[in-house]
Design a protein around this motif. Structure first.
Motif, PDB file in Angstrom:
ATOM      1  N   ASN A 143       0.738  -1.276  -0.048  1.00 49.99           N
ATOM      2  CA  ASN A 143       0.107   0.046   0.013  1.00 49.99           C
ATOM      3  C   ASN A 143       0.745   1.147  -0.083  1.00 49.99           C
ATOM      4  O   ASN A 143       1.092   1.818   1.022  1.00 49.99           O
ATOM      5  CB  ASN A 143      -0.906  -0.069   1.228  1.00 49.99           C
ATOM      6  CG  ASN A 143      -1.802  -1.157   1.377  1.00 49.99           C
ATOM      7  OD1 ASN A 143      -2.289  -1.326   0.425  1.00 49.99           O
ATOM      8  ND2 ASN A 143      -1.961  -1.572   2.483  1.00 49.99           N
ATOM      9  N   THR A 144       1.254   1.689  -0.850  1.00 47.05           N
ATOM     10  CA  THR A 144       2.434   2.627  -1.061  1.00 47.05           C
ATOM     11  C   THR A 144       1.869   4.070  -1.903  1.00 47.05           C
ATOM     12  O   THR A 144       2.363   5.085  -1.776  1.00 47.05           O
ATOM     13  CB  THR A 144       3.621   2.300  -1.543  1.00 47.05           C
ATOM     14  OG1 THR A 144       3.570   1.720  -2.746  1.00 47.05           O
ATOM     15  CG2 THR A 144       4.324   1.368  -0.448  1.00 47.05           C
ATOM     16  N   GLU A 145       1.180   3.591  -2.864  1.00 48.07           N
ATOM     17  CA  GLU A 145       0.890   4.883  -3.927  1.00 48.07           C
ATOM     18  C   GLU A 145       0.259   5.999  -3.277  1.00 48.07           C
ATOM     19  O   GLU A 145       0.636   7.200  -3.637  1.00 48.07           O
ATOM     20  CB  GLU A 145      -0.022   4.141  -5.045  1.00 48.07           C
ATOM     21  CG  GLU A 145       0.988   3.978  -6.282  1.00 48.07           C
ATOM     22  CD  GLU A 145       0.246   3.218  -7.289  1.00 48.07           C
ATOM     23  OE1 GLU A 145      -0.698   3.572  -7.701  1.00 48.07           O
ATOM     24  OE2 GLU A 145       1.093   2.743  -8.145  1.00 48.07           O
ATOM     25  N   ASN A 146      -0.935   5.879  -2.416  1.00 50.23           N
ATOM     26  CA  ASN A 146      -1.716   6.922  -2.331  1.00 50.23           C
ATOM     27  C   ASN A 146      -1.499   7.593  -0.704  1.00 50.23           C
ATOM     28  O   ASN A 146      -2.362   8.040   0.013  1.00 50.23           O
ATOM     29  CB  ASN A 146      -3.191   6.698  -2.336  1.00 50.23           C
ATOM     30  CG  ASN A 146      -3.630   6.313  -3.752  1.00 50.23           C
ATOM     31  OD1 ASN A 146      -3.167   7.105  -4.634  1.00 50.23           O
ATOM     32  ND2 ASN A 146      -4.421   5.115  -4.142  1.00 50.23           N
ATOM     33  N   GLY A 147      -0.462   7.138  -0.248  1.00 49.33           N
ATOM     34  CA  GLY A 147      -0.104   7.365   1.193  1.00 49.33           C
ATOM     35  C   GLY A 147      -0.773   6.321   1.970  1.00 49.33           C
ATOM     36  O   GLY A 147      -1.543   5.402   1.571  1.00 49.33           O
ATOM     37  N   VAL A 148      -0.546   6.493   3.374  1.00 51.80           N
ATOM     38  CA  VAL A 148      -1.304   5.703   4.136  1.00 51.80           C
ATOM     39  C   VAL A 148      -1.942   6.442   5.623  1.00 51.80           C
ATOM     40  O   VAL A 148      -1.299   7.401   5.844  1.00 51.80           O
ATOM     41  CB  VAL A 148      -0.182   4.538   4.798  1.00 51.80           C
ATOM     42  CG1 VAL A 148       0.154   3.525   3.846  1.00 51.80           C
ATOM     43  CG2 VAL A 148       1.102   4.945   5.539  1.00 51.80           C
ATOM     44  N   THR A 149      -2.739   5.527   6.116  1.00 53.71           N
ATOM     45  CA  THR A 149      -3.498   6.229   7.269  1.00 53.71           C
ATOM     46  C   THR A 149      -2.995   5.280   8.325  1.00 53.71           C
ATOM     47  O   THR A 149      -3.045   4.148   8.172  1.00 53.71           O
ATOM     48  CB  THR A 149      -4.899   6.491   7.266  1.00 53.71           C
ATOM     49  OG1 THR A 149      -5.180   7.285   6.190  1.00 53.71           O
ATOM     50  CG2 THR A 149      -5.483   7.016   8.416  1.00 53.71           C
ATOM     51  N   ALA A 150      -2.246   5.785   9.349  1.00 57.91           N
ATOM     52  CA  ALA A 150      -1.902   4.907  10.720  1.00 57.91           C
ATOM     53  C   ALA A 150      -2.916   5.178  11.987  1.00 57.91           C
ATOM     54  O   ALA A 150      -3.439   6.342  12.065  1.00 57.91           O
ATOM     55  CB  ALA A 150      -0.605   5.479  11.196  1.00 57.91           C
TER      56      ALA A 150
END
Ligand code: FES
Length: 600
Positions: A143-150
């Motif tokens: 999951n790298t393309e659209n950023g991530v939510t932690a």
């Protein structure tokens, strides 16, 4: 009596109420508690609401209902809003939940970089538990393309604050962060869906506690849970109730159970034990010790609750075997940790829980009131349900009753019982000992309409509250019997003795009580002056008595949306002193004194 519909906004809740009732009473009936610092006498102006569509401001405590209405209730007139502000649990702190989400636009390459990026945003150290690290690492790899939510959670103890990453989600999902605050009562379970960032209630759902089929009260539930099979049955029953409420509330607002990241629970000690499947046998035997009084955090999957699997189930701490997390939550919601005014919080149920004191000293007790005030063990008694008399008034030399859903009266519920006893005392139909008086002792001015209500039931005197009078006989009569009056005496004496002993413990007397807060569904419906008249509550001016509705649910909500409130709940559980009423040497004497009704 004529009845009208009042439609409250923005809550979108409707209620039917009799002609001449105030808007304050109508709001209380549906659990909307207004702030009434002057006690509802029209002086303070704090209970101001708007009539719709005209937007005309009126005082809810003074405005009498004479037709159907739509009414807007501003936040500034709500009791809990005021409490939250009054005790400095500010809006900012309130929207500071334990579980939060952080969007990271530039996707980290691994968990170490993820922690560094989070540190850069929240300026606090953040770790990843080994249980979560493999899963997070795997997700980061794809999951790298659209950023991530932690998804991060704050673990806080007396010495340190520690944030940990629970999960990551692809893209920006920070808009979706819900929690549920649950009040698990012995009879009813109420769940409020909260948007965590805004600390806003989105929807409320409720259901009967399905454990009721195994026993109406905590004692019979404890007995049922003595075997492993019994405990398992009761545990599964409450878990499935929670899951169906989660499903129901999600359907209501079109979200998924996965969008819910935390659930906070405020139940009584027995309900909390059943939820966590703790052994219960010792709670049913002297000295009635809980297996654990501690607050607990559980993985949802471990206890079978269907919210986001990376989320958390937080159970508030209990105080003793019979004063549970629901009382801690109510005490928190009412701001008793911060109050200067000597305050008495009373939650009337089969077990009445009471808390008394100020921010400096708080003492709590549980009173075995029995189920009479909930309509059980009363000849024509019932819970508050269709056809139950909920209010009795004396007017035009006779009595009149309000019946739930305006149906034909078939039973009488707790609030009606208190009214009925108060009126019977005032009319001299019963004396302070509770005995029905001899007709020869009656006031010669007693009206014919009242006299004809005096009858007998199973060879003992009785008083008819409702029915059809025909040629000297009553059909479909709902009446109060001598035995009923005795049951009410026992219940009110248990609560009142508890209050007296708490006052003694704090070296106070009744004149020092500055405020009485009535919590719980039952408290909402009773007439304050009648509760004082029969001696259920101390003899204080009614303007000092306030309804606070489902304060336990509000406390669970505060703990869900505010880290500081969660800490306060833990501190309260350590701070409040528990008084075992039945072990007090004066108990029998005080209880006997409290059996009497006050003289007029
Ligand atoms: Fe209504 Fe004070 S004016 S409560």
């Amino acid at each position: 009596m004529k009845h009208y519909q009042v439609h409250f906004q923005p809550d979108d809740i409707k209620v039917m109420i009799h002609h001449g009732a105030t808007l304050l009473e109508a709001a209380g009936l549906v659990g909307i508690i207004l702030t009434t610092p002057c006690g509802g006498v029209g002086r303070c102006g704090k209970c101001c609401v708007q009539l719709l569509p005209s937007k005309k401001d009126v005082l809810a405590c003074q405005f009498r209902i004479e037709h159907d209405l739509e009414v807007y209730i501003p936040d500034s007139s709500r009791f809990f809003k005021q409490k939250i502000l009054e005790h400095a649990i500010s809006r900012e702190v309130d929207s500071d939940p334990v579980i939060q989400k952080i969007f990271i636009a530039q996707s980290p390459s691994g968990i170490q970089q993820l922690c560094q990026q989070i540190f850069g945003i929240i300026q606090a150290p953040c770790i990843i538990d080994t249980v979560h690290s493999d899963g997070i690492q795997e997700k980061l790899a794809v999951n790298t393309e659209n950023g991530v939510t932690a998804l991060i959670a704050c673990r806080q103890d007396a010495n340190a604050i520690q944030w940990s990453v629970m999960d990551i989600e692809e893209g920006d999902t920070t808009d979706t962060l819900f929690g549920i605050a649950v009040d698990i009562g012995t009879t009813t379970v109420v769940a409020r869906l909260i948007e965590l960032q805004k600390a806003r209630i989105v929807a409320t759902v409720s259901a009967g506690n399905p454990q009721a089929q195994y026993g109406a009260d905590v004692i019979s539930r404890i007995a049922h849970a003595e075997t492993e099979l019994g405990l398992d049955t009761l545990n599964k029953s409450i878990i499935s109730c929670l899951n169906s409420l989660i499903e129901k509330v999600c359907r209501k607002v079109d979200i998924q159970p996965n969008d819910i990241y935390e659930l906070t629970v405020a139940g009584n000690t027995t309900m909390n034990h059943l939820l966590l499947k703790y052994p219960l046998r010792q709670l049913g035997q002297a000295p009635y010790k809980a297996y654990s009084l501690e607050a607990s955090d559980q993985n949802p999957g471990n206890i079978g609750v269907q919210i986001n699997p990376a989320g958390n189930i937080h159970i508030l701490p209990n105080l003793s075997g019979f004063v549970g997390a629901d009382t801690i939550a109510a005490t928190l919601a009412c701001g008793m940790d911060a109050t200067e005014a000597a305050t008495l919080l009373v939650d009337i149920g089969t077990n009445g829980e009471i808390v008394y004191g100020t921010k400096d000293t708080l003492v709590a007790a549980s009173c075995a009131a029995g189920p009479a005030l909930e309509g059980a063990e009363i000849e024509f008694g019932s819970r508050a349900q269709t056809g139950a008399i909920e209010r009795v008034v004396f007017e035009e030399k006779d009595i009149d009753v309000d019946v739930i859903d305006q149906a034909e009266a078939v039973t009488i519920c707790g609030s009606g019982l208190i009214d009925a006893v108060a009126i019977m005392l005032d009319l001299g139909i019963i004396e302070p000992t509770g005995r029905f008086t001899d007709p020869l002792e009656h006031d010669p001015m007693m009206s014919a309409k009242i006299k004809r209500r005096l009858t007998t039931y199973e060879n003992a005197p009785a008083f008819v509250l409702s029915g059809k009078y025909n040629n000297g006989t009553w059909d479909h009569a709902v009446m109060m019997t001598q035995k009923d009056v005795r049951q009410i005496q026992l219940a009110k004496a248990a609560i009142r003795a508890g209050i007296s002993l708490l006052l003694r413990k704090t070296a106070h007397d009744e004149s020092q009580i500055q405020k009485i807060l009535l919590a719980g569904a039952f408290g909402n419906y009773i007439q304050r002056e009648n509760a004082v008249r029969i001696g259920l509550l101390p003899n204080v001016p009614v303007e000092k008595i306030h309804f606070v509705g489902n304060a336990a649910g509000t406390g669970a909500q505060m703990v869900l949306t505010s880290r500081s409130a969660r800490n306060l709940a833990k501190k309260l559980a350590q701070k409040i002193e528990y008084l075992e009423i039945a072990h007090q040497s004066e108990f029998q004497m005080v209880f006997s004194e409290c059996l009497f009704f006050p003289e007029k």
